[in-house]
Design a protein around this motif. Structure first.
Motif, PDB file in Angstrom:
ATOM      1  N   ILE A 235      51.315 -13.879  -3.340  1.00  0.00           N
ATOM      2  CA  ILE A 235      51.852 -14.554  -2.148  1.00  0.00           C
ATOM      3  C   ILE A 235      52.012 -16.043  -2.405  1.00  0.00           C
ATOM      4  N   GLN A 236      51.007 -16.666  -3.006  1.00  0.00           N
ATOM      5  CA  GLN A 236      51.048 -18.109  -3.226  1.00  0.00           C
ATOM      6  C   GLN A 236      52.090 -18.490  -4.278  1.00  0.00           C
ATOM      7  N   PHE A 237      52.169 -17.748  -5.373  1.00  0.00           N
ATOM      8  CA  PHE A 237      53.176 -18.056  -6.399  1.00  0.00           C
ATOM      9  C   PHE A 237      54.589 -17.864  -5.847  1.00  0.00           C
ATOM     10  N   SER A 238      54.770 -16.822  -5.059  1.00  0.00           N
ATOM     11  CA  SER A 238      56.092 -16.563  -4.480  1.00  0.00           C
ATOM     12  C   SER A 238      56.485 -17.677  -3.521  1.00  0.00           C
ATOM     13  N   GLN A 239      55.521 -18.145  -2.733  1.00  0.00           N
ATOM     14  CA  GLN A 239      55.804 -19.243  -1.816  1.00  0.00           C
ATOM     15  C   GLN A 239      56.124 -20.527  -2.573  1.00  0.00           C
ATOM     16  N   ALA A 240      55.407 -20.774  -3.667  1.00  0.00           N
ATOM     17  CA  ALA A 240      55.687 -21.956  -4.483  1.00  0.00           C
ATOM     18  C   ALA A 240      57.107 -21.909  -5.026  1.00  0.00           C
ATOM     19  N   LEU A 241      57.565 -20.715  -5.431  1.00  0.00           N
ATOM     20  CA  LEU A 241      58.910 -20.578  -5.978  1.00  0.00           C
ATOM     21  C   LEU A 241      59.985 -20.708  -4.898  1.00  0.00           C
ATOM     22  N   LYS A 242      59.650 -20.349  -3.675  1.00  0.00           N
ATOM     23  CA  LYS A 242      60.599 -20.575  -2.583  1.00  0.00           C
ATOM     24  C   LYS A 242      60.824 -22.072  -2.373  1.00  0.00           C
ATOM     25  N   LEU A 243      59.750 -22.834  -2.505  1.00  0.00           N
ATOM     26  CA  LEU A 243      59.848 -24.281  -2.309  1.00  0.00           C
ATOM     27  C   LEU A 243      60.441 -24.973  -3.532  1.00  0.00           C
ATOM     28  N   ASN A 244      60.226 -24.406  -4.718  1.00  0.00           N
ATOM     29  CA  ASN A 244      60.757 -24.995  -5.950  1.00  0.00           C
ATOM     30  C   ASN A 244      61.123 -23.867  -6.905  1.00  0.00           C
ATOM     31  N   PRO A 245      62.372 -23.386  -6.851  1.00  0.00           N
ATOM     32  CA  PRO A 245      62.779 -22.249  -7.690  1.00  0.00           C
ATOM     33  C   PRO A 245      62.703 -22.525  -9.191  1.00  0.00           C
ATOM     34  N   ASP A 246      62.662 -23.775  -9.575  1.00  0.00           N
ATOM     35  CA  ASP A 246      62.619 -24.123 -10.999  1.00  0.00           C
ATOM     36  C   ASP A 246      61.203 -24.471 -11.480  1.00  0.00           C
ATOM     37  N   LEU A 247      60.220 -24.096 -10.698  1.00  0.00           N
ATOM     38  CA  LEU A 247      58.836 -24.412 -11.050  1.00  0.00           C
ATOM     39  C   LEU A 247      58.407 -23.634 -12.292  1.00  0.00           C
ATOM     40  N   ARG A 248      58.016 -24.363 -13.327  1.00  0.00           N
ATOM     41  CA  ARG A 248      57.566 -23.714 -14.554  1.00  0.00           C
ATOM     42  C   ARG A 248      56.169 -23.112 -14.369  1.00  0.00           C
ATOM     43  N   GLY A 249      55.988 -21.939 -14.922  1.00  0.00           N
ATOM     44  CA  GLY A 249      54.673 -21.308 -14.928  1.00  0.00           C
ATOM     45  C   GLY A 249      54.467 -20.278 -13.844  1.00  0.00           C
ATOM     46  N   ALA A 250      55.202 -20.383 -12.728  1.00  0.00           N
ATOM     47  CA  ALA A 250      54.967 -19.461 -11.613  1.00  0.00           C
ATOM     48  C   ALA A 250      55.458 -18.057 -11.942  1.00  0.00           C
ATOM     49  N   HIS A 251      56.664 -17.945 -12.511  1.00  0.00           N
ATOM     50  CA  HIS A 251      57.158 -16.617 -12.890  1.00  0.00           C
ATOM     51  C   HIS A 251      56.282 -16.007 -13.984  1.00  0.00           C
ATOM     52  N   ALA A 252      55.822 -16.849 -14.923  1.00  0.00           N
ATOM     53  CA  ALA A 252      54.935 -16.348 -15.977  1.00  0.00           C
ATOM     54  C   ALA A 252      53.649 -15.787 -15.383  1.00  0.00           C
ATOM     55  N   ALA A 253      53.095 -16.501 -14.418  1.00  0.00           N
ATOM     56  CA  ALA A 253      51.862 -16.039 -13.776  1.00  0.00           C
ATOM     57  C   ALA A 253      52.099 -14.718 -13.037  1.00  0.00           C
ATOM     58  N   LEU A 254      53.230 -14.623 -12.343  1.00  0.00           N
ATOM     59  CA  LEU A 254      53.549 -13.370 -11.660  1.00  0.00           C
ATOM     60  C   LEU A 254      53.719 -12.239 -12.667  1.00  0.00           C
ATOM     61  N   GLY A 255      54.377 -12.540 -13.787  1.00  0.00           N
ATOM     62  CA  GLY A 255      54.550 -11.515 -14.817  1.00  0.00           C
ATOM     63  C   GLY A 255      53.228 -11.009 -15.357  1.00  0.00           C
ATOM     64  N   GLU A 256      52.286 -11.915 -15.574  1.00  0.00           N
ATOM     65  CA  GLU A 256      50.972 -11.507 -16.079  1.00  0.00           C
ATOM     66  C   GLU A 256      50.243 -10.625 -15.071  1.00  0.00           C
ATOM     67  N   ILE A 257      50.378 -10.958 -13.789  1.00  0.00           N
ATOM     68  CA  ILE A 257      49.736 -10.134 -12.754  1.00  0.00           C
ATOM     69  C   ILE A 257      50.346  -8.736 -12.738  1.00  0.00           C
ATOM     70  N   TYR A 258      51.679  -8.664 -12.768  1.00  0.00           N
ATOM     71  CA  TYR A 258      52.330  -7.353 -12.759  1.00  0.00           C
ATOM     72  C   TYR A 258      52.013  -6.569 -14.027  1.00  0.00           C
ATOM     73  N   LEU A 259      51.870  -7.276 -15.140  1.00  0.00           N
ATOM     74  CA  LEU A 259      51.528  -6.604 -16.392  1.00  0.00           C
ATOM     75  C   LEU A 259      50.144  -5.962 -16.295  1.00  0.00           C
ATOM     76  N   LYS A 260      49.191  -6.661 -15.693  1.00  0.00           N
ATOM     77  CA  LYS A 260      47.855  -6.085 -15.494  1.00  0.00           C
ATOM     78  C   LYS A 260      47.903  -4.875 -14.579  1.00  0.00           C
ATOM     79  N   LYS A 261      48.831  -4.902 -13.639  1.00  0.00           N
ATOM     80  CA  LYS A 261      49.000  -3.757 -12.737  1.00  0.00           C
ATOM     81  C   LYS A 261      49.790  -2.627 -13.398  1.00  0.00           C
ATOM     82  N   GLN A 262      50.237  -2.859 -14.638  1.00  0.00           N
ATOM     83  CA  GLN A 262      51.082  -1.925 -15.394  1.00  0.00           C
ATOM     84  C   GLN A 262      52.405  -1.679 -14.679  1.00  0.00           C
ATOM     85  N   ASP A 263      52.856  -2.677 -13.968  1.00  0.00           N
ATOM     86  CA  ASP A 263      54.172  -2.658 -13.336  1.00  0.00           C
ATOM     87  C   ASP A 263      55.127  -3.352 -14.311  1.00  0.00           C
TER      88      ASP A 263
END
Length: 404
Positions: A235-263
């Motif tokens: 929720i927090q990373f997604s909100q950060a990206l809404k406010l700044n779509p070019d924010l470095r690191g947020a998509h990477a963090a989301l990817g790592e979370i989804y990877l742990k979920k095996q998504d």
């Protein structure tokens, strides 16, 4: 030295001598000065009282804790103002994990001898054991006043302050303790958790003061991610990206979370978005390539990896993933070349040696294959041995501090 022992070891150290005088001195060793110890011995103890105290201390030394309790309780019926007896009674109850009774004994020992660092220390420890950190702080602070370098007092005061939510001070004391116990995994966990919770506290403060700042959401997301609260982190990373779509690191963090979920699908998309924002996020390239190869998209992974190794030839993970990709295509010479680069840049990565050995076998280079397999097994065994040593260290030191 007693001052460098964990609490469980202190119980043994206090009672390690065999004679009446020796047992009494060690029972008093952290209660008072030697002059006070001898004064206590000559303060009217009858031969019967001395015999009972000796028997109780011997039982305590030998781990016969119920018998020690019985002896010291009998002794205290005869001499109820003798601080060492209350200390030893508390140690026996502590060893039996009867912490409420131990607390009562340690409190009485401290009342009778206000300079008893041991009574103050164990009183604080046992307040922590019964989940009363607010009561533990004062006696542990007293223990440190009496002995400022006491690592156990720093350890347990840090834990009490951590439980109370006083994170900066908790970190200070836990760091002092970690200097004495650098291999104590439970201590390192507590220290890591204190840093994490302090970070979360700061992030929440930033969010309260400026809820529309993308940094506030990003930092809070990182705190939640490290703590394992992945849904809140998303929720927090997604909100950060809404406010700044070019924010470095947020998509990477989301990817790592989804990877742990095996998504893997969502992880793939997030890693691709991160690379679009920052084409030089080479470690993310390796993670994306791993997903692509696992999901059969080898042809999509290879151009990305080839481009990456041209930009950063020393990136071992990219060579490893390229080696995997070429093996999937049965191009074993190319696979071996990249796997050789992988182990050259990361010589302790056992899986690379395993794949290298497999590629050599396909090429008929048996001697090289055997050497690669042997190196891979050796590294794996070293890693397993290190894990066993860490567990052993945890059991012998950190476990005693945590459980005793």
């Amino acid at each position: 030295k007693v001052s460098k022992c964990h609490p469980a070891m202190r119980v043994k150290a206090i009672v390690r001598c065999g004679t009446w005088a020796g047992l009494l001195i060690f029972a008093l060793s952290m209660m008072a000065s030697p002059r006070q110890a001898f004064a206590g011995q000559n303060a009217g103890l009858s031969p019967r009282a001395q015999a009972i105290f000796l028997a109780g201390t011997t039982d305590l030394k030998n781990g016969s804790f119920p018998a020690a309790v019985a002896a010291f309780e009998e002794f205290l019926k005869l001499n109820n103002h003798f601080a060492p007896a209350y200390l030893n009674l508390g140690l026996a109850y502590h060893s039996l994990k009867q912490y409420e009774k131990a607390i009562s004994a340690f409190r009485k020992a401290l009342e009778l001898d206000g300079q008893s660092e041991s009574a103050a220390l164990f009183l604080g420890i046992d307040y922590c054991k019964v989940d009363s950190p607010e009561k533990a702080v004062k006696p542990l602070e007293k223990a440190l006043t009496l002995r400022p370098q006491d690592s156990d007092a720093h350890l347990w005061l840090g834990r009490a302050l951590l439980a109370k939510g006083v994170y900066p001070e908790a970190i200070s004391h836990l760091e002092r303790a970690s200097e004495a116990y650098p291999q104590d995994l439970s201590l390192l966990y507590d220290l890591s958790r204190a840093h994490l919770l302090l970070s979360q506290q700061i992030s929440e403060s930033i969010y309260r003061n400026n809820p529309h700042s993308y940094w506030a959401h990003f930092l809070l997301g990182q705190a939640y991610q490290v703590e394992g609260k992945n849904d809140l982190a998303i929720i927090q990373f997604s909100q950060a990206l809404k406010l700044n779509p070019d924010l470095r690191g947020a998509h990477a963090a989301l990817g790592e979370i989804y990877l742990k979920k095996q998504d893997f699908d969502d992880a793939e998309q997030e890693f691709k978005k991160e690379i679009e924002i920052n084409p030089y996020s080479f470690q993310i390239v390796c993670q994306l390539a791993d997903i692509l190869i696992q999901t059969g998209k080898v042809d999509e992974a290879m151009p990305l990896l080839e481009k990456t190794v041209m930009r950063k030839p020393s990136l071992g993970c990219a060579h490893y993933e390229l080696g995997r990709a070429w093996m999937r295509k049965a191009q074993f010479e190319k696979a071996a070349a990249h796997l050789e680069e992988a182990v050259a840049h990361n010589p302790t990565y056992a899986p690379a040696y395993v794949l290298l050995g497999q590629s050599y076998m396909k090429l008929g280079e048996v001697t090289k294959a055997q050497a690669a397999f042997q190196r891979g097994r050796s590294l794996r065994n070293q890693q397993l041995e290190q894990i066993r040593e860490n567990i052993s260290s945890e059991d012998s030191s950190g476990q005693s501090a945590r459980q005793n």
